[in-house]
Motif scaffolding. Structure first.
Motif: not given
Length: 743
Positions: A227-236, A422-439
């Motif tokens: 797990p690396q949430p902040s890194t995923v969000d920054t890369a996305g 598109l920055g929807v995912t990064a490093l193989g994981a969905v970003t925090t913004a994408t989780r909100a968008l899916l909801a």
């Protein structure tokens, strides 16, 4: 209790909760509401409805269904133990799923499946051939390795093979090839002159006594990253910024030179490659850019005599928005896009290249497939991603092998690739913004992306070679100023611009003064302003505007009579029909923009002048066409089942079942429904049933014109309406007949 012998009987015995779960799992069964359990069973056993129900089943459940077909559960009841013996695993969870969808029914000692399943799954359940009972327990030890290799190939499925040896009949002594020897031994069956088939018993034996391999019964593992949430969000966010920059560049290019629309619709290969070359991207990303720009309504077909792809009026508002809002527009467009941009450049069934923006790329179910991939990633903990796309492809293929058709796996790969750029995912994981968008939390998605995006910087770095480096996204005002006075040289996380004589003159043409340019670099540069830059600005400004033009059609004025004489003495004067009308003024019948371009080409540095004497920017702002109304966004997932609608359908179904099994007394029939000489008798019968709280059998025509029969208990009759004890309303004019139910 006697076991149910038909699907209709079994459905009739189910509770309301169980039937409600069935209607939720197979929504097509409730439209229109089935009149009886027999109608529901017939509908559930139809090919189209069953095929849709099979799409949601995983590989294990389909393996259980194959085992049921191998035991002929489509023609007779079979015990669950026989299925378990074939699988080598407990089929109970899969059987529950099949029963919940009315694909199978019955208790564990008498299971059946709807007959149409055999047609839908094909002629070879589990990839096994027809049964030859006498081959059960056949000795396979004496065959050679080449013969064994043939058998293992056919045992893996499908069990048939094409061969030239199938048309020969030889004894074992005469046989020379593995196929001929197997036919002679009776271990293969000849289907026709060119086809052989491996019998079911041998296929099961070669699979270790099971109908399928044990590995197929369990979902593949999905290797994940730490797990690396902040890194995923920054890369996305970094990828999102780059995609937005490329979209802006696309809009700028097409504002100046809109590409033509192909006669068959879409964007030509030459124009796509030109765009890719200008943006320095590959063709695949260029196709995604144009598809999303069109999907967001930023560009559209001009629909003129010579149609072109032209930016719309929405472009200006999108460009004026903050980066986070721009990303939200593009990301939402991609999620809901009923097209597959990744197909651009591939060939269709007629071997024709599919062009971007053409109808060949339309796939109405693309949003559903896209969300399915992202939902699988969103099920992982925040910041956790998949190590390899192919692992996710395998998992999703196991979960729903019949969903998606021939593009099933390719759609997953395309979705992962597009989501990454598109920055929807990064490093193989969905970003925090994408989780909100899916909801469907657009506000949360915007806030998360804004937090992850680099904060705008308020400074630049000016180098001695007249390059200007922006070490991040600039504040909007600073970005506008820098773009006005410098040319983009390279883009990325650190953007490089270069100041040239032409770029300074462009800024002066736009109305900026030399003092304003000096102030820009003095106050905004984090490094010292090189002397060469100051000299360049002063030198261009000294020559700029000495020659002034206006619209007469156009005119030139210059306080320096010698300079004006030099202009009029050169070839440019004849080309643009310049003539002197005063010592310091000359006029031309041609448009001012053309005259100024010609003077600049001849080595002069004129400026455009407005009525008030101020410098004007005559550069075209780009073409725009009116934005067209966009279709209302449709949810990619089905809305929740309405409990009230399900309750109404079940009440309708139960009433129909009671009517089908009840004995009715003397019937009052109303030709055409309502009115006529039998109205009084009908009213009297219904009133009696209401007083005595007796069930009454009625014939009824609903608002769709469908005639049904049902049994109800009247609660009140009056005002042209019959009200039942379960609060259902029946207009009297729709009742065609009535009779008391006899005990």
């Amino acid at each position: 209790m006697m076991p149910a012998t038909s699907l209709a009987d079994w459905l009739r015995s189910k509770s309301d909760d169980e039937l409600a779960a069935l209607l939720a799992a197979r929504r097509d069964l409730a439209t229109p509401p089935p009149a009886t359990s027999m109608v529901l069973a017939t509908r559930a056993g139809s090919a189209g409805s069953t095929a849709r129900a099979l799409e949601d089943l995983d590989t294990f459940t389909l393996a259980v269904l194959d085992a049921l077909l191998l035991t002929d559960a489509d023609t007779e009841a079979v015990p669950a133990d026989a299925v378990a013996a074939l699988l080598g695993a407990d089929p109970a969870p899969a059987l529950d799923r099949l029963r919940a969808r009315a694909i199978a029914w019955g208790d564990d000692d008498a299971l059946r499946v709807v007959p149409v399943v055999r047609d839908l799954l094909g002629p070879f359940p589990a990839g096994l051939g027809a049964s030859v009972p006498e081959l059960a327990g056949a000795d396979l030890e004496s065959i050679g390795e080449d013969e064994r290799a043939v058998l293992h190939t056919l045992a893996a499925g499908p069990p048939i093979g094409r061969t030239r040896d199938a048309n020969s009949t030889m004894t074992l002594a005469e046989a020379t090839t593995p196929i001929q020897r197997l036919l002679a031994r009776g271990l293969l069956v000849r289907r026709d002159d060119g086809t052989v088939e491996l019998p079911r018993e041998l296929g099961i034996a070669l699979r270790g006594g099971r109908s399928c391999s044990p590995g197929a019964l369990a979902e593949p593992e999905l290797p994940t990253t730490p797990p690396q949430p902040s890194t995923v969000d920054t890369a996305g966010a970094g990828e999102a910024m780059e995609f937005l920059r490329q979209t802006e560049a696309l809009l700028a290019l097409w504002s100046a030179e809109p590409p033509p629309v192909l006669k068959a619709g879409g964007l030509g290969v030459r124009e796509l490659r030109r765009l890719a070359r200008e943006l320095e991207v590959d063709d695949r990303r260029a196709a995604l850019l144009v598809e999303l720009a069109a999907g967001a309504g930023l560009v559209a077909d001009s629909q003129t005599t010579t149609p072109e792809w032209v930016p719309t009026t929405l472009t200006d508002s999108w460009l004026a928005s903050a980066p986070g809002q721009r990303w939200l527009t593009i990301a939402q467009t991609w999620l809901d896009l009923p097209r597959l941009p990744g197909l651009a450049g591939q060939r269709d069934a007629k071997d024709r290249v599919m062009a971007p923006l053409s109808e060949e790329l339309r796939r109405p179910l693309a949003p559903v497939a896209r969300r399915r991939v992202l939902d699988a990633l969103a099920d992982l903990p925040p910041g956790v991603g998949v190590r390899d796309t192919e692992d996710l492809v395998a998992v999703l293929a196991w979960r729903a092998p019949r969903r998606g058709g021939r593009l099933r796996d390719e759609t997953v790969r395309q979705t992962i690739a597009e989501a990454a750029v598109l920055g929807v995912t990064a490093l193989g994981a969905v970003t925090t913004a994408t989780r909100a968008l899916l909801a469907d939390d657009r506000g949360g998605a915007l806030a998360s992306m804004v937090d992850a995006m680099p904060k705008p910087i308020d400074h630049i770095l000016v180098q001695a070679d007249l390059t200007v480096i922006a070490p991040g996204p600039m504040e909007p005002e600073l970005a506008t100023d820098v773009k006005a006075v410098a040319d983009l040289e390279s883009a990325g996380h650190a953007t490089v611009y270069r100041v040239t004589e032409d770029s300074v003159r462009r800024a002066l043409d736009a109305g900026r003064t030399a003092d304003e340019l000096h102030e820009l670099f003095r106050t905004r540069s984090a490094t010292g302003v090189p002397q060469s830059l100051s000299y360049l600005i002063d030198d261009v400004a000294r020559r700029h505007g000495r020659l002034r033009g206006g619209a007469a059609a156009s005119f030139l004025r210059c306080d320096d009579e010698v300079l004006l004489a030099e202009v009029l003495g050169g070839p440019v004067a004849a080309e643009y029909e310049l003539r002197r009308i005063a010592p310091t003024v000359a006029v031309s019948p041609l448009p001012l923009a053309e005259v100024l371009d010609g003077l600049r080409a001849a080595g002069f540095a004129p400026a455009a002048e407005g009525p008030d004497g101020r410098v004007l920017d005559l550069r075209p702002s780009g073409r725009r066409i009116p934005a067209r109304a966009r279709a209302t966004r449709r949810a990619a997932t089905e809305p929740p089942v309405d409990p009230e609608q399900v309750t109404a359908v079940l009440a309708h179904l139960r009433a129909g079942d009671r009517a089908a099994t009840s004995r009715k007394g003397a019937e009052v029939r109303l030709p055409g429904g309502g009115g006529g000489s039998d109205t009084a008798a009908t009213m009297a019968l219904l009133a009696r049933a209401s007083r005595e709280q007796r069930e009454v059998w009625i014939g009824y025509v609903d608002s769709h014109g469908t005639a049904t029969q049902r049994v109800i208990t009247p609660a009140h009759v009056g005002g042209g309406v019959l009200m039942s004890t379960d609060d259902q309303r029946y207009p009297l004019h729709r009742i065609t007949s009535a009779a008391l139910v006899e005990d």
